[in-house]
Motif scaffolding. Structure first.
Motif, PDB file in Angstrom:
ATOM      1  N   PRO A  49      -1.917  -9.576  24.529  1.00  0.00           N
ATOM      2  CA  PRO A  49      -2.603  -8.281  24.648  1.00  0.00           C
ATOM      3  C   PRO A  49      -2.003  -7.183  23.771  1.00  0.00           C
ATOM      4  O   PRO A  49      -2.645  -6.152  23.557  1.00  0.00           O
ATOM      5  N   ASP A  50      -0.799  -7.400  23.229  1.00  0.00           N
ATOM      6  CA  ASP A  50      -0.182  -6.414  22.344  1.00  0.00           C
ATOM      7  C   ASP A  50      -0.521  -6.644  20.875  1.00  0.00           C
ATOM      8  O   ASP A  50       0.014  -5.975  19.989  1.00  0.00           O
ATOM      9  N   ARG A  51      -1.411  -7.612  20.598  1.00  0.00           N
ATOM     10  CA  ARG A  51      -1.833  -7.893  19.221  1.00  0.00           C
ATOM     11  C   ARG A  51      -3.346  -7.763  19.111  1.00  0.00           C
ATOM     12  O   ARG A  51      -4.071  -8.180  20.015  1.00  0.00           O
ATOM     13  N   ILE A  52      -3.768  -7.198  18.007  1.00  0.00           N
ATOM     14  CA  ILE A  52      -5.196  -7.084  17.703  1.00  0.00           C
ATOM     15  C   ILE A  52      -5.413  -7.756  16.357  1.00  0.00           C
ATOM     16  O   ILE A  52      -4.774  -7.389  15.364  1.00  0.00           O
ATOM     17  N   ILE A  53      -6.297  -8.740  16.315  1.00  0.00           N
ATOM     18  CA  ILE A  53      -6.633  -9.414  15.064  1.00  0.00           C
ATOM     19  C   ILE A  53      -8.047  -9.015  14.674  1.00  0.00           C
ATOM     20  O   ILE A  53      -8.971  -9.101  15.481  1.00  0.00           O
ATOM     21  N   VAL A  54      -8.178  -8.556  13.437  1.00  0.00           N
ATOM     22  CA  VAL A  54      -9.472  -8.167  12.883  1.00  0.00           C
ATOM     23  C   VAL A  54      -9.799  -9.168  11.776  1.00  0.00           C
ATOM     24  O   VAL A  54      -8.954  -9.451  10.924  1.00  0.00           O
ATOM     25  N   ILE A  55     -11.011  -9.700  11.808  1.00  0.00           N
ATOM     26  CA  ILE A  55     -11.435 -10.700  10.822  1.00  0.00           C
ATOM     27  C   ILE A  55     -12.632 -10.149  10.052  1.00  0.00           C
ATOM     28  O   ILE A  55     -13.547  -9.576  10.646  1.00  0.00           O
ATOM     29  N   GLY A  64     -10.884 -12.810   5.323  1.00  0.00           N
ATOM     30  CA  GLY A  64      -9.667 -12.016   5.418  1.00  0.00           C
ATOM     31  C   GLY A  64      -9.383 -11.674   6.862  1.00  0.00           C
ATOM     32  O   GLY A  64     -10.270 -11.780   7.712  1.00  0.00           O
ATOM     33  N   TYR A  65      -8.140 -11.292   7.115  1.00  0.00           N
ATOM     34  CA  TYR A  65      -7.777 -10.900   8.482  1.00  0.00           C
ATOM     35  C   TYR A  65      -6.612  -9.927   8.437  1.00  0.00           C
ATOM     36  O   TYR A  65      -5.872  -9.846   7.460  1.00  0.00           O
ATOM     37  N   SER A  91       0.950  -5.782  10.890  1.00  0.00           N
ATOM     38  CA  SER A  91       1.841  -6.902  10.638  1.00  0.00           C
ATOM     39  C   SER A  91       1.327  -7.828   9.549  1.00  0.00           C
ATOM     40  O   SER A  91       2.109  -8.396   8.793  1.00  0.00           O
ATOM     41  N   LYS A  92       0.016  -7.999   9.488  1.00  0.00           N
ATOM     42  CA  LYS A  92      -0.568  -8.913   8.515  1.00  0.00           C
ATOM     43  C   LYS A  92      -1.865  -8.307   7.980  1.00  0.00           C
ATOM     44  O   LYS A  92      -2.634  -7.713   8.730  1.00  0.00           O
ATOM     45  N   PHE A  93      -2.077  -8.485   6.663  1.00  0.00           N
ATOM     46  CA  PHE A  93      -3.312  -8.021   6.031  1.00  0.00           C
ATOM     47  C   PHE A  93      -3.529  -8.903   4.809  1.00  0.00           C
ATOM     48  O   PHE A  93      -2.830  -8.750   3.801  1.00  0.00           O
ATOM     49  N   CYS A 124       0.441   4.299  11.781  1.00  0.00           N
ATOM     50  CA  CYS A 124       0.449   2.854  11.532  1.00  0.00           C
ATOM     51  C   CYS A 124       1.461   2.608  10.417  1.00  0.00           C
ATOM     52  O   CYS A 124       1.513   3.357   9.438  1.00  0.00           O
ATOM     53  N   TRP A 125       2.273   1.553  10.583  1.00  0.00           N
ATOM     54  CA  TRP A 125       3.272   1.229   9.572  1.00  0.00           C
ATOM     55  C   TRP A 125       3.155  -0.226   9.175  1.00  0.00           C
ATOM     56  O   TRP A 125       2.569  -1.043   9.899  1.00  0.00           O
ATOM     57  N   LEU A 126       3.705  -0.557   8.009  1.00  0.00           N
ATOM     58  CA  LEU A 126       3.704  -1.927   7.515  1.00  0.00           C
ATOM     59  C   LEU A 126       4.879  -2.127   6.585  1.00  0.00           C
ATOM     60  O   LEU A 126       5.487  -1.170   6.114  1.00  0.00           O
ATOM     61  N   GLY A 127       5.177  -3.381   6.325  1.00  0.00           N
ATOM     62  CA  GLY A 127       6.153  -3.745   5.310  1.00  0.00           C
ATOM     63  C   GLY A 127       5.433  -4.505   4.215  1.00  0.00           C
ATOM     64  O   GLY A 127       4.584  -5.350   4.499  1.00  0.00           O
ATOM     65  N   VAL A 128       5.733  -4.196   2.963  1.00  0.00           N
ATOM     66  CA  VAL A 128       5.101  -4.887   1.834  1.00  0.00           C
ATOM     67  C   VAL A 128       6.162  -5.143   0.769  1.00  0.00           C
ATOM     68  O   VAL A 128       7.003  -4.290   0.496  1.00  0.00           O
ATOM     69  N   ASN A 129       6.114  -6.333   0.203  1.00  0.00           N
ATOM     70  CA  ASN A 129       7.096  -6.709  -0.798  1.00  0.00           C
ATOM     71  C   ASN A 129       7.104  -5.702  -1.942  1.00  0.00           C
ATOM     72  O   ASN A 129       6.051  -5.299  -2.436  1.00  0.00           O
ATOM     73  N   GLN A 130       8.295  -5.305  -2.351  1.00  0.00           N
ATOM     74  CA  GLN A 130       8.432  -4.296  -3.397  1.00  0.00           C
ATOM     75  C   GLN A 130       7.855  -4.752  -4.737  1.00  0.00           C
ATOM     76  O   GLN A 130       7.503  -3.921  -5.575  1.00  0.00           O
ATOM     77  N   GLN A 131       7.724  -6.056  -4.944  1.00  0.00           N
ATOM     78  CA  GLN A 131       7.180  -6.572  -6.206  1.00  0.00           C
ATOM     79  C   GLN A 131       5.660  -6.766  -6.154  1.00  0.00           C
ATOM     80  O   GLN A 131       5.062  -7.127  -7.162  1.00  0.00           O
ATOM     81  N   ASN A 132       5.044  -6.529  -5.008  1.00  0.00           N
ATOM     82  CA  ASN A 132       3.606  -6.741  -4.859  1.00  0.00           C
ATOM     83  C   ASN A 132       2.862  -5.444  -5.233  1.00  0.00           C
ATOM     84  O   ASN A 132       2.443  -4.682  -4.384  1.00  0.00           O
ATOM     85  N   SER A 133       2.716  -5.227  -6.541  1.00  0.00           N
ATOM     86  CA  SER A 133       2.138  -3.965  -7.012  1.00  0.00           C
ATOM     87  C   SER A 133       0.662  -3.837  -6.633  1.00  0.00           C
ATOM     88  O   SER A 133       0.191  -2.733  -6.368  1.00  0.00           O
TER      89      SER A 133
END
Length: 173
Positions: A49-55, A64-65, A91-93, A124-133
């Motif tokens: 219940p603490d996760r929401i997945i959008v497709i 995509g999700y 968390s994921k996109f 809303c926050w996220l982490g993204v690889n520094q090399q993923n321009s």
């Protein structure tokens, strides 16, 4: 929705590596998918219940999700710059490579931010690889600003990520 575990795993297996920097060992990518993006993992995520997945779909297939996660921030680098009481993690996109440039990513982000705002979170926050321009430009267009850095483990290899955050309001679209 329960029943989406296999299509989500298949999509995740095709898209996760796209976000990794060049030179990331395929064995590390495979290990991450096996541990965090398996059919069983998605079954747990869909039941949480603490996760929401959008497709987002195209041609009646998931293209995509995204996954939003509420709850405690366990990474000390993130906790230092993000208030866990007022924020939700993106968390994921991920979007299938053949759908890049189609407008589906924008539609997925709009739906994801609406779902995030619907939780009552202020940011809303996220982490993204520094090399993923490519991802960095996309997130910047959607109002996510760099607020810090963190490390992210893929298999046995540590990657450097930017922590990005945005306010959840109608003003940002």
């Amino acid at each position: 929705m329960i029943g989406d575990e296999k299509p989500l795993h298949d999509l995740a297996a095709r898209t996760f590596g796209l976000a990794c920097p060049p030179g990331t060992a395929q064995a590390d990518i495979d290990a991450f998918i096996a541990e965090h993006l398996s059919v069983e993992s998605f079954a747990r995520y869909l039941d949480d219940p603490d996760r929401i997945i959008v497709i987002v779909s195209a041609d009646d297939q998931p293209a995509g999700y995204s996954m939003l996660v509420r709850g405690p921030i366990t990474d000390p680098d993130v906790a230092a710059v993000v208030d866990e009481k007022t924020s939700i993690e993106l968390s994921k996109f991920y979007l299938a490579a053949e759908r890049h440039g189609s407008g589906l990513a924008g539609a997925l982000m709009t739906a994801t931010l609406a779902a995030a705002a619907g939780t009552g979170s202020e940011s809303c926050w996220l982490g993204v690889n520094q090399q993923n321009s490519r991802a960095a430009k996309f997130y910047a267009r959607h109002g996510f600003e760099i607020v810090g850095v963190k490390r992210f483990l893929v298999g046995r290899e540590w990657h450097d990520d930017h922590i990005r955050q945005r306010t959840l309001s109608f003003a940002h679209g």
